[in-house]
Scaffold this active site. Structure first.
Site, PDB file in Angstrom:
ATOM      1  N   HIS A   1      -3.157   6.882   2.760  1.00  0.00           N
ATOM      2  CA  HIS A   1      -3.616   5.923   2.377  1.00  0.00           C
ATOM      3  C   HIS A   1      -5.050   5.553   2.827  1.00  0.00           C
ATOM      4  O   HIS A   1      -5.050   5.757   3.903  1.00  0.00           O
ATOM      5  CB  HIS A   1      -2.613   4.834   2.662  1.00  0.00           C
ATOM      6  CG  HIS A   1      -3.186   3.436   2.439  1.00  0.00           C
ATOM      7  ND1 HIS A   1      -3.586   2.963   1.267  1.00  0.00           N
ATOM      8  CD2 HIS A   1      -3.278   2.284   3.187  1.00  0.00           C
ATOM      9  CE1 HIS A   1      -3.950   1.580   1.276  1.00  0.00           C
ATOM     10  NE2 HIS A   1      -3.508   1.155   2.517  1.00  0.00           N
TER      11      HIS A   1
ATOM     12  N   CYS B   1       0.715  -1.227   0.089  1.00  0.00           N
ATOM     13  CA  CYS B   1      -0.044  -0.081  -0.043  1.00  0.00           C
ATOM     14  C   CYS B   1       0.739   1.343   0.237  1.00  0.00           C
ATOM     15  O   CYS B   1       0.218   2.152  -0.252  1.00  0.00           O
ATOM     16  CB  CYS B   1      -0.849   0.159   1.322  1.00  0.00           C
ATOM     17  SG  CYS B   1      -2.091  -1.586   1.157  1.00  0.00           S
TER      18      CYS B   1
ATOM     19  N   ASN C   1     -10.091  -0.214   0.183  1.00  0.00           N
ATOM     20  CA  ASN C   1      -8.834  -0.279   0.297  1.00  0.00           C
ATOM     21  C   ASN C   1      -8.329  -0.748  -1.120  1.00  0.00           C
ATOM     22  O   ASN C   1      -8.400  -1.892  -1.205  1.00  0.00           O
ATOM     23  CB  ASN C   1      -8.381  -1.110   1.436  1.00  0.00           C
ATOM     24  CG  ASN C   1      -6.642  -0.867   1.642  1.00  0.00           C
ATOM     25  OD1 ASN C   1      -6.012  -0.410   0.748  1.00  0.00           O
ATOM     26  ND2 ASN C   1      -6.216  -1.521   2.632  1.00  0.00           N
TER      27      ASN C   1
HETATM   28  O1  UT7 Z   1      -3.642  -1.263   3.655  1.00  0.00           O
HETATM   29  C1  UT7 Z   1      -2.929  -1.666   4.807  1.00  0.00           C
HETATM   30  C2  UT7 Z   1      -3.144  -2.646   5.570  1.00  0.00           C
HETATM   31  N1  UT7 Z   1      -4.574  -3.085   6.088  1.00  0.00           N
HETATM   32  C3  UT7 Z   1      -5.126  -2.099   7.109  1.00  0.00           C
HETATM   33  O2  UT7 Z   1      -4.632  -1.173   7.396  1.00  0.00           O
HETATM   34  C4  UT7 Z   1      -6.058  -2.633   8.056  1.00  0.00           C
HETATM   35  C5  UT7 Z   1      -5.666  -2.276   9.662  1.00  0.00           C
HETATM   36  N2  UT7 Z   1      -6.801  -2.892  10.419  1.00  0.00           N
HETATM   37  C6  UT7 Z   1      -7.864  -2.587  10.432  1.00  0.00           C
HETATM   38  O3  UT7 Z   1      -8.770  -1.693   9.625  1.00  0.00           O
HETATM   39  C7  UT7 Z   1      -9.057  -3.032  11.492  1.00  0.00           C
HETATM   40  O4  UT7 Z   1      -8.204  -3.761  12.363  1.00  0.00           O
HETATM   41  C8  UT7 Z   1     -10.146  -4.019  10.888  1.00  0.00           C
HETATM   42  C9  UT7 Z   1     -10.977  -3.178  10.134  1.00  0.00           C
HETATM   43  C10 UT7 Z   1      -9.503  -5.123  10.073  1.00  0.00           C
HETATM   44  C11 UT7 Z   1     -10.741  -4.809  12.098  1.00  0.00           C
HETATM   45  O5  UT7 Z   1     -11.368  -3.727  12.870  1.00  0.00           O
HETATM   46  P1  UT7 Z   1     -11.262  -4.081  14.365  1.00  0.00           P
HETATM   47  O6  UT7 Z   1     -12.054  -2.756  15.156  1.00  0.00           O
HETATM   48  O7  UT7 Z   1      -9.714  -3.968  14.774  1.00  0.00           O
HETATM   49  O8  UT7 Z   1     -11.966  -5.397  14.790  1.00  0.00           O
HETATM   50  P2  UT7 Z   1     -11.213  -6.647  15.264  1.00  0.00           P
HETATM   51  O9  UT7 Z   1     -10.211  -7.241  14.500  1.00  0.00           O
HETATM   52  O10 UT7 Z   1     -10.774  -6.267  16.704  1.00  0.00           O
HETATM   53  O11 UT7 Z   1     -12.362  -7.579  15.505  1.00  0.00           O
HETATM   54  C12 UT7 Z   1     -13.760  -6.914  16.488  1.00  0.00           C
HETATM   55  C13 UT7 Z   1     -14.774  -8.133  16.172  1.00  0.00           C
HETATM   56  C14 UT7 Z   1     -14.346  -9.466  16.411  1.00  0.00           C
HETATM   57  O12 UT7 Z   1     -15.357 -10.330  16.925  1.00  0.00           O
HETATM   58  P3  UT7 Z   1     -15.031 -10.624  18.564  1.00  0.00           P
HETATM   59  O13 UT7 Z   1     -14.014 -11.437  18.454  1.00  0.00           O
HETATM   60  O14 UT7 Z   1     -15.103  -9.345  19.011  1.00  0.00           O
HETATM   61  O15 UT7 Z   1     -16.525 -11.583  18.500  1.00  0.00           O
HETATM   62  C15 UT7 Z   1     -14.245 -10.024  14.839  1.00  0.00           C
HETATM   63  O16 UT7 Z   1     -14.375 -11.339  14.704  1.00  0.00           O
HETATM   64  O17 UT7 Z   1     -15.249  -8.068  15.017  1.00  0.00           O
HETATM   65  C16 UT7 Z   1     -15.458  -9.080  14.301  1.00  0.00           C
HETATM   66  N3  UT7 Z   1     -15.333  -9.184  12.745  1.00  0.00           N
HETATM   67  C17 UT7 Z   1     -16.325  -8.720  11.968  1.00  0.00           C
HETATM   68  N4  UT7 Z   1     -17.616  -8.640  12.234  1.00  0.00           N
HETATM   69  C18 UT7 Z   1     -18.379  -8.389  11.035  1.00  0.00           C
HETATM   70  C19 UT7 Z   1     -14.190  -9.077  12.116  1.00  0.00           C
HETATM   71  N5  UT7 Z   1     -14.461  -8.639  10.804  1.00  0.00           N
HETATM   72  C20 UT7 Z   1     -15.753  -8.688  10.655  1.00  0.00           C
HETATM   73  C21 UT7 Z   1     -16.590  -8.297   9.772  1.00  0.00           C
HETATM   74  N6  UT7 Z   1     -18.045  -8.133  10.146  1.00  0.00           N
HETATM   75  N7  UT7 Z   1     -16.294  -8.035   8.548  1.00  0.00           N
END
Ligand code: UT7
Length: 306
Positions: free
Chosen positions: A232, A108, A262
């Site tokens: 980004h 990215c 993204n």
């Molecule tokens: O381009 C460069 C590379 N990528 C990035 O920059 C991405 C960086 N990271 C992020 O943007 C975020 O960490 C994410 C969007 C990927 C995830 O958001 P988060 O607030 O960090 O969520 P999390 O991973 O802590 O997950 C929270 C909850 C989990 O459930 P539990 O364990 O709390 O029950 C996940 O399983 O959300 C769940 N979850 C979802 N729920 C509904 C994860 N993905 C999804 C989804 N829909 N798509």
């Protein structure tokens, strides 16, 4: 020495995929995706080559140049059409370019790495360089994996950079890489993108803030001098956290991820083009371009628009 942006072009697939559409096949919801990422819809389709050709042609048209005017093509892509050959020579062929053409992969941060590479090439005798960021991320997404499927999308953006003995649009750079964090975001041969989202998030904010501060210091400006931040487009919360730490209110940040998701190395040129079309960049004003991605890699630059 000076380098000027002469023209911009973008290309996105026609096919729009909304959060609601994804919610039909994945255990997710429009509410979760919008709240946690800021993404509302994304474009899916095409290929790095086809999107890159369109964006590249539009940037050349916008710059008022033809194929014979371009000395080098640098393509930033994480998702080349094939492992070999590189995608850049195929794009060059479609555009009628006969100059050298190569791919750069810095995930990215790719577009900024490609701009930095082009800057070096202009410093050593080239006159005009076509820089393209083009991605076909959807090809490497497991569409049953809600972690990645809601984030990644396709698109391309391009610019023509031209040597100018008298003035420069590019004031400073700060680039970096930390391969010790390579496993945080990967796509293996024959596999799909996977990532430790929380850890990437944490580190992204840190490297964006740090490299932005260094780029501003080198350019001799402070955050108050910036008219715009063009980050980004990975997650609205990363943009909010980084701008807050830099002391920049969100009104000065360009956000297009709600429409495009993204798109990796296409995201900064997509955002730049949007800002330009909406009259948000005016002559003499400073903008901060900043990205991070798999690698980990990061890259920030200060631009003074001429
Ligand atoms: O381009 C460069 C590379 N990528 C990035 O920059 C991405 C960086 N990271 C992020 O943007 C975020 O960490 C994410 C969007 C990927 C995830 O958001 P988060 O607030 O960090 O969520 P999390 O991973 O802590 O997950 C929270 C909850 C989990 O459930 P539990 O364990 O709390 O029950 C996940 O399983 O959300 C769940 N979850 C979802 N729920 C509904 C994860 N993905 C999804 C989804 N829909 N798509």
């Amino acid at each position: 020495m000076g380098v000027r942006f002469k023209g911009w072009g973008i290309a996105v697939p026609d096919r729009i995929v909304t959060n609601d559409e994804l919610s039909k096949t994945l255990d997710t919801s429009d509410e979760w995706i919008t709240e946690r990422t800021g993404i509302r819809e994304r474009r899916i389709g095409g290929s790095a080559k086809s999107l890159g050709v369109l964006a590249g042609q539009r940037a050349m048209d916008d710059a008022g140049v033809t194929a014979g005017d371009i000395d080098f093509l640098v393509l930033a892509t994480t998702t080349p059409d094939r492992i070999a050959p590189a995608t850049a020579p195929m794009i060059a062929n479609e555009l009628g370019l006969t100059c050298p053409a190569m791919d750069v992969n810095a995930a990215c941060s790719g577009f900024m790495y490609a701009v930095r590479t082009a800057y070096g090439l202009l410093e050593t005798g080239n006159k005009r360089i076509l820089v393209i960021g083009a991605e076909h991320l959807s090809r490497w997404v497991d569409w049953s994996d809600r972690n990645m499927a809601v984030l990644l999308a396709d698109g391309a953006g391009a610019t023509v950079l031209e040597y100018d003995a008298n003035q420069t649009d590019l004031m400073s750079f700060c680039l970096g890489a930390d391969g010790a964090a390579a496993d945080l975001l990967t796509c293996e041969h024959g596999g799909f993108f996977q990532m430790n989202g929380r850890e990437i998030f944490r580190r992204a904010v840190r490297v964006v803030v740090d490299s932005s501060e260094k780029a501003m210091a080198t350019a001799g400006i402070t955050a108050d001098d910036l008219s715009l931040v063009i980050p980004h487009q990975a997650n609205i919360r990363i943009i909010q956290a980084a701008t807050q730490r830099l002391g920049i209110e969100m009104e000065r940040a360009v956000v297009v991820l709600d429409r495009y998701g993204n798109t990796s190395s296409a995201s900064i040129p997509l955002a730049f083009d949007d800002a330009r079309k909406n009259g948000r960049i005016k002559p003499g004003e400073y903008a901060l371009l900043t990205g991070f991605g798999a690698g980990l890699t990061w890259a920030s630059a200060v631009v003074r628009w001429s």
